[in-house]
Design a protein around this motif. Structure first.
Motif, PDB file in Angstrom:
ATOM      1  N   THR A 141       0.824  -1.233   0.022  1.00 30.72           N
ATOM      2  CA  THR A 141       0.105   0.025  -0.069  1.00 30.72           C
ATOM      3  C   THR A 141       0.881   1.393  -0.177  1.00 30.72           C
ATOM      4  O   THR A 141       2.165   1.190  -0.117  1.00 30.72           O
ATOM      5  N   LYS A 142       0.255   2.432   0.082  1.00 31.72           N
ATOM      6  CA  LYS A 142       1.125   3.627   0.059  1.00 31.72           C
ATOM      7  C   LYS A 142       1.211   4.434   1.414  1.00 31.72           C
ATOM      8  O   LYS A 142       2.099   5.219   1.517  1.00 31.72           O
ATOM      9  N   ARG A 143       0.544   3.628   2.215  1.00 26.93           N
ATOM     10  CA  ARG A 143       0.526   4.389   3.742  1.00 26.93           C
ATOM     11  C   ARG A 143       0.279   3.313   4.863  1.00 26.93           C
ATOM     12  O   ARG A 143      -0.766   2.542   4.489  1.00 26.93           O
ATOM     13  N   ILE A 144       0.967   3.177   5.897  1.00 27.57           N
ATOM     14  CA  ILE A 144       0.597   2.339   6.841  1.00 27.57           C
ATOM     15  C   ILE A 144       0.333   2.899   8.135  1.00 27.57           C
ATOM     16  O   ILE A 144       0.877   4.031   8.781  1.00 27.57           O
ATOM     17  N   VAL A 145      -0.907   2.525   8.843  1.00 30.03           N
ATOM     18  CA  VAL A 145      -1.422   3.051   9.962  1.00 30.03           C
ATOM     19  C   VAL A 145      -1.244   1.873  10.972  1.00 30.03           C
ATOM     20  O   VAL A 145      -1.956   0.790  10.873  1.00 30.03           O
ATOM     21  N   ASN A 146      -0.703   2.091  12.253  1.00 33.44           N
ATOM     22  CA  ASN A 146      -0.185   1.202  13.100  1.00 33.44           C
ATOM     23  C   ASN A 146      -0.995   1.627  14.442  1.00 33.44           C
ATOM     24  O   ASN A 146      -1.264   2.847  14.943  1.00 33.44           O
ATOM     25  N   LEU A 147      -1.985   0.288  14.793  1.00 24.93           N
ATOM     26  CA  LEU A 147      -2.610   0.602  16.107  1.00 24.93           C
ATOM     27  C   LEU A 147      -1.950  -0.408  17.148  1.00 24.93           C
ATOM     28  O   LEU A 147      -1.732  -1.351  16.815  1.00 24.93           O
ATOM     29  N   LYS A 148      -2.180   0.212  18.395  1.00 25.93           N
ATOM     30  CA  LYS A 148      -1.877  -0.470  19.644  1.00 25.93           C
ATOM     31  C   LYS A 148      -2.605  -0.041  20.534  1.00 25.93           C
ATOM     32  O   LYS A 148      -2.812   1.395  20.971  1.00 25.93           O
ATOM     33  N   ASP A 149      -3.340  -0.740  21.305  1.00 20.37           N
ATOM     34  CA  ASP A 149      -4.250  -0.655  22.548  1.00 20.37           C
ATOM     35  C   ASP A 149      -5.146   0.569  22.195  1.00 20.37           C
ATOM     36  O   ASP A 149      -5.373   1.310  23.080  1.00 20.37           O
ATOM     37  N   GLY A 150      -5.713   0.549  20.994  1.00 24.22           N
ATOM     38  CA  GLY A 150      -6.789   1.387  20.672  1.00 24.22           C
ATOM     39  C   GLY A 150      -6.348   2.655  20.408  1.00 24.22           C
ATOM     40  O   GLY A 150      -7.250   3.544  20.227  1.00 24.22           O
ATOM     41  N   LEU A 151      -5.261   2.871  19.989  1.00 19.82           N
ATOM     42  CA  LEU A 151      -4.785   4.214  19.750  1.00 19.82           C
ATOM     43  C   LEU A 151      -3.936   4.022  18.520  1.00 19.82           C
ATOM     44  O   LEU A 151      -3.191   2.972  18.040  1.00 19.82           O
ATOM     45  N   ILE A 152      -3.765   4.983  17.554  1.00 18.67           N
ATOM     46  CA  ILE A 152      -2.647   4.871  16.466  1.00 18.67           C
ATOM     47  C   ILE A 152      -1.366   5.306  16.902  1.00 18.67           C
ATOM     48  O   ILE A 152      -1.323   6.616  17.610  1.00 18.67           O
ATOM     49  N   ILE A 153      -0.592   4.655  16.721  1.00 20.57           N
ATOM     50  CA  ILE A 153       0.970   4.744  17.178  1.00 20.57           C
ATOM     51  C   ILE A 153       1.969   5.341  16.147  1.00 20.57           C
ATOM     52  O   ILE A 153       2.818   5.929  16.512  1.00 20.57           O
ATOM     53  N   ASP A 154       1.288   5.028  15.218  1.00 22.49           N
ATOM     54  CA  ASP A 154       2.142   5.452  13.754  1.00 22.49           C
ATOM     55  C   ASP A 154       1.336   5.569  12.826  1.00 22.49           C
ATOM     56  O   ASP A 154       0.561   4.709  12.456  1.00 22.49           O
TER      57      ASP A 154
END
Length: 245
Positions: free
Chosen positions: A207-220
């Protein structure tokens, strides 16, 4: 295209409450191809369910193509899903007693499109995914990769604004995964907005963009240099040939 602000979601189990999404802020522009990653329990499935209008947030706002998605009854939610969204699932979710072309035509049936027009459109999209000659075959006569191609054709049939792909390669081997991602990348190249939920790093980098979730929050949330699936498949095949020499 997609605008989410301060999204919260909790699930109540008896006297306990599980706070799954803890204030998500997230936007996707038209034509983007974004992957959502996170371990089990990170909230990515809950976020996808809310984006897909299969669940509703407790707090915050969700706007899709200028429409506020809130307090929808099931009839309106179903109408919006059919109008705005195409779904691709890990388990394909095809109807076993219907042929490939009938499966692809299903969203158009629910839109009230006349049979001859919906069958024509269904054949067009089967052709687009390279399966026109398999139109009259049933799912049990298709390989995993072919089933996912039928599912992609079905997702495209109603010309949705956004494609939501939930682990689209999760049930496929690497070669077939890359072939499916090559197809999805081609659809994005034509301008379709696509969100891919995946736990596979190589797929995310297609993909062109990566969204990382951890414990219900976007961390990156990072724009990445997109790996073309066709090239990744060719490298894999070269490596296989080298190992057999």
């Amino acid at each position: 295209m997609i605008e989410i602000k301060d999204l919260h979601k909790s699930y109540h189990m008896g006297s306990n409450s599980l706070h799954v999404l803890k204030g998500i802020n997230f936007s996707v522009s038209e034509g983007e191809m974004v992957s959502i990653m996170g371990s089990s329990g990170s909230g990515k499935s809950t976020l996808l369910n809310i984006l897909g209008m299969l669940d509703e947030a407790d707090e915050g706002s969700y706007n899709l193509d200028g429409k506020t998605i809130k307090n929808l009854n099931e009839k309106v939610a179903a109408k919006y899903r059919n109008q705005f969204l195409g779904f691709i699932f890990q388990s394909f979710n095809l109807i076993n007693y219907k042929t490939a072309v009938d499966n692809v035509a299903m969203p158009l049936y629910y839109q009230g499109v006349k049979r001859n027009i919906r069958m024509e459109k269904a054949m067009h999209y089967l052709e687009k995914v390279g399966l026109a000659e398999w139109a009259e075959h049933h799912p049990n006569e298709l390989s995993g990769g072919q089933k996912q191609r039928v599912a992609i054709a079905r997702a495209l049939a109603s010309d949705p604004k956004v494609l939501l792909a939930d682990e689209p390669t999760g049930a496929l081997d690497t070669k077939t995964s890359y072939e499916v991602m090559e197809l999805i990348q081609g659809i994005n190249d034509e301008g379709k907005t696509i969100l891919v939920v995946t736990h596979e790093d190589d797929i995310a980098h297609m993909t062109k963009r990566i969204v990382n979730l951890k414990d219900g929050l976007i961390i990156d949330d990072s724009v990445v240099s997109q790996v073309r699936a066709k090239e990744a498949k060719e490298r894999q095949e070269q490596a296989k040939r080298a190992n057999h020499v």
